[in-house]
Design a protein around this motif. Structure first.
Motif, mmCIF file in Angstrom:
data_model
loop_
_atom_site.group_PDB
_atom_site.id
_atom_site.type_symbol
_atom_site.label_atom_id
_atom_site.label_comp_id
_atom_site.label_asym_id
_atom_site.label_seq_id
_atom_site.Cartn_x
_atom_site.Cartn_y
_atom_site.Cartn_z
ATOM 1 N N SER A 136 0.822 -1.210 0.000
ATOM 2 C CA SER A 136 0.000 0.000 0.000
ATOM 3 C C SER A 136 0.852 1.255 0.000
ATOM 4 C CB SER A 136 -0.908 0.004 1.225
ATOM 5 O OG SER A 136 -1.373 1.310 1.441
ATOM 6 N N SER A 185 0.511 4.548 -0.714
ATOM 7 C CA SER A 185 0.183 5.843 -0.096
ATOM 8 C C SER A 185 0.214 5.720 1.426
ATOM 9 C CB SER A 185 -1.194 6.304 -0.562
ATOM 10 O OG SER A 185 -2.129 5.291 -0.263
ATOM 11 N N PHE A 186 -0.383 4.662 1.952
ATOM 12 C CA PHE A 186 -0.433 4.534 3.410
ATOM 13 C C PHE A 186 0.943 4.174 3.960
ATOM 14 C CE2 PHE A 186 -2.240 4.463 7.366
ATOM 15 C CZ PHE A 186 -2.101 3.254 8.023
ATOM 16 N N TYR A 232 1.206 -4.162 10.307
ATOM 17 C CA TYR A 232 0.532 -4.045 9.007
ATOM 18 C C TYR A 232 0.795 -5.295 8.164
ATOM 19 C CZ TYR A 232 -1.213 -1.988 4.695
ATOM 20 O OH TYR A 232 -1.949 -1.746 3.559
ATOM 21 N N LEU A 262 -1.051 -8.373 9.463
ATOM 22 C CA LEU A 262 -2.471 -8.242 9.119
ATOM 23 C C LEU A 262 -2.688 -8.534 7.634
ATOM 24 C CD1 LEU A 262 -3.306 -4.978 11.084
ATOM 25 C CD2 LEU A 262 -4.084 -7.285 11.653
ATOM 26 N N VAL A 307 -12.553 -7.461 11.459
ATOM 27 C CA VAL A 307 -11.543 -7.163 10.430
ATOM 28 C C VAL A 307 -10.935 -5.769 10.580
ATOM 29 C CG1 VAL A 307 -12.515 -8.790 8.755
ATOM 30 C CG2 VAL A 307 -13.257 -6.388 8.731
ATOM 31 N N VAL A 334 -8.090 -3.833 14.714
ATOM 32 C CA VAL A 334 -6.856 -3.129 14.326
ATOM 33 C C VAL A 334 -6.743 -1.855 15.162
ATOM 34 C CG1 VAL A 334 -5.579 -2.027 12.447
ATOM 35 C CG2 VAL A 334 -6.950 -4.072 11.995
ATOM 36 N N LEU A 388 -3.614 -0.975 17.574
ATOM 37 C CA LEU A 388 -2.835 0.262 17.396
ATOM 38 C C LEU A 388 -2.843 1.098 18.666
ATOM 39 C CD1 LEU A 388 -3.827 1.073 13.738
ATOM 40 C CD2 LEU A 388 -1.541 0.537 14.573
ATOM 41 N N GLY A 425 -11.746 1.842 13.398
ATOM 42 C CA GLY A 425 -11.712 0.813 12.354
ATOM 43 C C GLY A 425 -13.038 0.721 11.622
ATOM 44 N N LEU A 458 -13.609 3.405 8.850
ATOM 45 C CA LEU A 458 -12.864 3.136 7.609
ATOM 46 C C LEU A 458 -13.471 1.951 6.859
ATOM 47 C CD1 LEU A 458 -9.162 3.479 8.852
ATOM 48 C CD2 LEU A 458 -10.683 5.247 7.963
ATOM 49 N N GLN A 459 -13.735 0.866 7.607
ATOM 50 C CA GLN A 459 -14.222 -0.352 6.966
ATOM 51 C C GLN A 459 -15.616 -0.184 6.376
ATOM 52 O OE1 GLN A 459 -12.453 -2.942 6.378
ATOM 53 N NE2 GLN A 459 -13.976 -4.387 5.642
ATOM 54 N N ARG A 494 -18.319 1.992 -0.628
ATOM 55 C CA ARG A 494 -17.623 2.362 -1.871
ATOM 56 C C ARG A 494 -17.424 1.138 -2.765
ATOM 57 N NH1 ARG A 494 -11.504 3.378 -0.985
ATOM 58 N NH2 ARG A 494 -11.663 1.090 -0.907
ATOM 59 N N PHE A 541 -0.751 9.859 11.302
ATOM 60 C CA PHE A 541 -0.995 8.454 10.944
ATOM 61 C C PHE A 541 -2.470 8.083 11.142
ATOM 62 C CE2 PHE A 541 -0.354 3.986 10.529
ATOM 63 C CZ PHE A 541 -0.948 3.349 11.602
ATOM 64 N N CYS A 542 -3.072 8.627 12.231
ATOM 65 C CA CYS A 542 -4.480 8.291 12.533
ATOM 66 C C CYS A 542 -5.459 9.171 11.771
ATOM 67 C CB CYS A 542 -4.739 8.448 14.030
ATOM 68 S SG CYS A 542 -3.891 7.243 15.036
ATOM 69 N N PRO A 579 -6.238 8.602 7.274
ATOM 70 C CA PRO A 579 -7.276 7.676 6.772
ATOM 71 C C PRO A 579 -8.697 8.127 7.110
ATOM 72 C CG PRO A 579 -5.494 6.466 7.820
ATOM 73 C CD PRO A 579 -5.273 7.910 8.146
HETATM 74 C C1 LIG Z 1 -6.536 3.690 15.252
HETATM 75 O O1 LIG Z 1 -6.779 2.949 14.063
HETATM 76 C C2 LIG Z 1 -6.078 3.286 12.915
HETATM 77 C C3 LIG Z 1 -5.190 4.369 12.858
HETATM 78 C C4 LIG Z 1 -4.498 4.630 11.652
HETATM 79 C C5 LIG Z 1 -4.713 3.847 10.497
HETATM 80 C C6 LIG Z 1 -5.602 2.767 10.562
HETATM 81 C C7 LIG Z 1 -5.875 1.927 9.343
HETATM 82 O O2 LIG Z 1 -5.730 2.750 8.165
HETATM 83 C C8 LIG Z 1 -5.569 2.075 6.915
HETATM 84 C C9 LIG Z 1 -5.602 3.108 5.796
HETATM 85 C C10 LIG Z 1 -5.289 2.433 4.463
HETATM 86 O O3 LIG Z 1 -4.722 1.359 4.403
HETATM 87 N N1 LIG Z 1 -5.709 3.080 3.366
HETATM 88 C C11 LIG Z 1 -5.529 2.546 2.028
HETATM 89 C C12 LIG Z 1 -6.664 2.972 1.133
HETATM 90 C C13 LIG Z 1 -7.843 2.072 1.269
HETATM 91 O O4 LIG Z 1 -7.649 0.888 1.650
HETATM 92 O O5 LIG Z 1 -8.957 2.539 0.962
HETATM 93 C C14 LIG Z 1 -4.306 3.145 1.379
HETATM 94 O O6 LIG Z 1 -4.078 4.343 1.670
HETATM 95 O O7 LIG Z 1 -3.702 2.420 0.577
HETATM 96 C C15 LIG Z 1 -6.644 1.012 6.728
HETATM 97 O O8 LIG Z 1 -7.588 1.190 5.974
HETATM 98 N N2 LIG Z 1 -6.497 -0.140 7.438
HETATM 99 C C16 LIG Z 1 -7.379 -1.299 7.113
HETATM 100 C C17 LIG Z 1 -8.615 -1.455 8.091
HETATM 101 C C18 LIG Z 1 -9.619 -0.340 7.866
HETATM 102 C C19 LIG Z 1 -9.267 -2.787 7.768
HETATM 103 C C20 LIG Z 1 -8.160 -1.433 9.534
HETATM 104 C C21 LIG Z 1 -5.428 -0.357 8.348
HETATM 105 C C22 LIG Z 1 -4.723 -1.556 8.299
HETATM 106 C C23 LIG Z 1 -3.614 -1.753 9.131
HETATM 107 C C24 LIG Z 1 -3.218 -0.726 10.004
HETATM 108 CL CL1 LIG Z 1 -1.837 -0.941 10.991
HETATM 109 C C25 LIG Z 1 -3.943 0.476 10.090
HETATM 110 C C26 LIG Z 1 -5.058 0.650 9.278
HETATM 111 C C27 LIG Z 1 -6.275 2.478 11.745
HETATM 112 O O9 LIG Z 1 -7.057 1.343 11.780
HETATM 113 C C28 LIG Z 1 -8.338 1.369 12.288
#
Ligand SMILES: COc1cccc([C@H]2O[C@H](CC(=O)N[C@@H](CC(=O)O)C(=O)O)C(=O)N(CC(C)(C)C)c3ccc(Cl)cc32)c1OC
Length: 348
Positions: free
Chosen positions: A21, A23-24, A43, A46, A153, A157, A161, A186, A189-190, A196, A266-267, A270
């Motif tokens: 990933s 961008s992230f 990450y 997971l 799922v 997370v 975190l 979580g 985002l999910q 989408r 970081f938080c 997203p």
């Molecule tokens: C306190 O909680 C968080 C704080 C910061 C970021 C995230 C969360 O943000 C990304 C952001 C990310 O991965 N964005 C993708 C774009 C996309 O997937 O739409 C990207 O930018 O490529 C995300 O989507 N997920 C996946 C889950 C939602 C399943 C947890 C995710 C997976 C593993 C980790 Cl360690 C973290 C996250 C958090 O998680 C809740």
């Protein structure tokens, strides 16, 4: 960077992070020293779990065994997995997973324990879901099932975190006290991604929208794409967005507790991407035809602006205003949406 030269397996871990990933991955690499490696590895672990859950070419028994034992697999030096289907996009990660395990075993025991415990809970949650009654088309019946699936799922997370932030000493331990807030990070985002990804998932034979919601607007999940069905499809979309809007106050409350700048970025990034996506999908019937995404320019603007709480609140206010403007009086959910957007901003 010098640390990467010295340690080839760490270098490989960041290679896989950037591959899975881009961008992230950049945001993770901006984290302060003690947290960066821990969250990179969290990450990747997971992602490894996800690659197993997603692989429809694995037979169910083998998949369940892997999911339920992944929390012990991450301690087994040398372990790799070569049976992923050829089209599994992150199969390469599992083929070289021994490298991830080597680096995981170099983490502080406190970090290892957090990652292993979340892996155990998530792996078993995924296995329960995979063997549950919805096995055929992974359909989600009630809003309660929807919340439980998203907790497994994504909410977990957030739990992990918050525990890593606390264990790193970069955040006050109280950040991990309120599990509801961590869970909402979580869920927001999910659930936004699930709205989408309607069409992508439909075409893959997967459905995550709860029947308790879409069942009020359609006989079959796939009817929502029909052109002779638009008003009901639009109303269904609003009902789904309404379910996500409820989470906004808790998301903002969680973000307001963060002290460390790199952790805040970081938080926050997203979450602002998600509220922007939520405004984009609201009342947007393109969702039923294709995967709608916010424009790159919009995303860059949001990344640059998500550095402090006042900016983040302003961004949420802006997109909630967009939702309010797109809200139509003919929509059966019109009043509930206007109440939700009103309430979202009474709080913050
Ligand atoms: C306190 O909680 C968080 C704080 C910061 C970021 C995230 C969360 O943000 C990304 C952001 C990310 O991965 N964005 C993708 C774009 C996309 O997937 O739409 C990207 O930018 O490529 C995300 O989507 N997920 C996946 C889950 C939602 C399943 C947890 C995710 C997976 C593993 C980790 Cl360690 C973290 C996250 C958090 O998680 C809740």
């Amino acid at each position: 960077q010098k640390a990467l030269e010295a340690d080839p397996s760490k270098k490989l871990c960041y290679y896989y992070l950037n591959k899975t990933s881009r961008s992230f991955a950049a945001v993770i690499q901006e984290l302060d020293d003690d947290l960066r490696d821990a969250i990179c590895l969290f990450y990747l672990v997971l992602r490894g779990l996800d690659t197993i859950e997603d692989d429809m070419s694995l037979d169910l028994e083998q998949k369940v065994k892997l999911l339920r034992s992944f929390d012990t697999i991450i301690y087994q030096k040398g372990w790799t997995f070569n049976d992923n289907g050829p089209n599994e996009k992150d199969r390469d990660l599992l083929v070289h997973f021994d490298v991830v395990i080597d680096e995981f075993l170099r983490l502080k025991p406190g970090f290892q324990k957090v990652i292993a415990e979340i892996t155990r809970l998530m792996g078993n949650g995924m296995a329960d879901y995979a063997t549950g009654e919805h096995r055929e088309n992974t359909s989600v019946a009630t809003i309660k099932d929807f919340d439980l699936y998203c907790h497994y799922v994504a909410g977990l997370v957030g739990y992990g975190l918050s525990d890593l932030f606390a264990a790193s000493g970069l955040e006050d331990p109280s950040i991990a006290d309120d599990k509801t807030l961590s869970n909402c990070m979580g869920m927001f985002l999910q659930k936004t991604n699930i709205i989408r990804d309607y069409r992508e998932d439909l075409d893959d034979g997967r459905q995550f929208w709860p029947k308790e919601i879409w069942g009020n607007y359609a006989e079959n999940f796939g009817d929502l794409i029909r052109s002779d069905h638009l008003e009901k499809s639009r109303a269904c979309l609003s009902a789904m967005v309404l379910n996500v809007l409820e989470l906004v106050p808790d998301v903002l409350t969680y973000l307001s507790k963060i002290q460390n700048q790199s952790v805040f970025n970081f938080c926050a990034i997203p979450q602002v991407m998600a509220i922007s996506t939520l405004a984009l999908v609201f009342n947007n019937l393109d969702v039923y035809q294709r995967n709608v995404k916010i424009r790159k320019g919009e995303a860059v603007k949001l990344i640059l602006a998500s550095t402090d709480m006042d900016n983040v609140i302003a961004i949420f206010r802006e997109y909630i205003q967009v939702i309010s403007q797109k809200n139509e009086t003919t929509d059966p959910n019109f009043l509930k949406i206007s109440m939700a957007v009103g309430k979202d901003f009474l709080g913050a």
